[in-house]
Design a protein around this motif. Sequence first.
Motif: not given
Length: 275
Positions: A153-158
């Motif tokens: 994503x935009x800095x939100x994934x694991x």
Amino acid sequence: MKLLIIGGSGFLGAELIRQAVAGGHTTAATYATRPGSASEVDWYPLDLRSTRDVEAVMADVGPHLVVNASSGGADWAVTAEGPLRLAIATAKYGCRLVHVSSDAVFSGTRVHYDEPCLPDPVTPYGAAKAAAETGVRLTHPDAVIARTSLIIGDRRSTHERMVHDLAADTRSGVLFTDDIRCPVHVADLAAALLELACGEANGVHHLAGADAVSRHELGILIAKRDGLDASRLPAGLRADSELPGALDVRLDSRTTQRKLHTTLRGARQFLALGA
């Protein structure tokens, strides 16, 4: 059109909700432990291990479309048996079903996998996802089974959080140079799933990004986009580790891509600086 998103409080589920609401769909979503932050949807607690819970949610919501974006890891009762309960219920109520599966159903022996390839998992998680596919196909033949890869994503994934932690030296570990996948952006994946849900497709579809990259190259791309020092990312070989799982699994999504308006971008494109 009423849409029910199973696992709406997760990373993919939250993006599905955002796009479904923006698209004008009346939307409901389920959660396992706590509801998500979206206030535009009706939230329902759901334990996929319970046939009674599944039936109750389906009866209360009365959806036309159901997207199963739940994640239970290697928990067989959730990951393998839960989708079967959901497929039985959606078939009973005459709902379209899109079930999200994974490239973990493959061993990596072939490297390149298109939709007709049969699962040959080598991990408990992969085995559970493969069993779920079989159950869904048998009980709801009109369902869509959508296999995907690493979701970014935009800095939100694991995966992105891991890169940030490694660059900051707040966690141990390495990024493997021989572990290769076809990452997909969460926004592209959600759009493609909703496109399949709202159409007439059925059967197996691959929804992965156009680029095959190693975990280490993926980490470097993330670091460059986010202004991190990529030289601080430790590299290693998965083959030298004791971690189980396939090394090189590349989902070939070209057949599905030709049917979609949504473009499944490659990681080198969606992680390019300023993209």
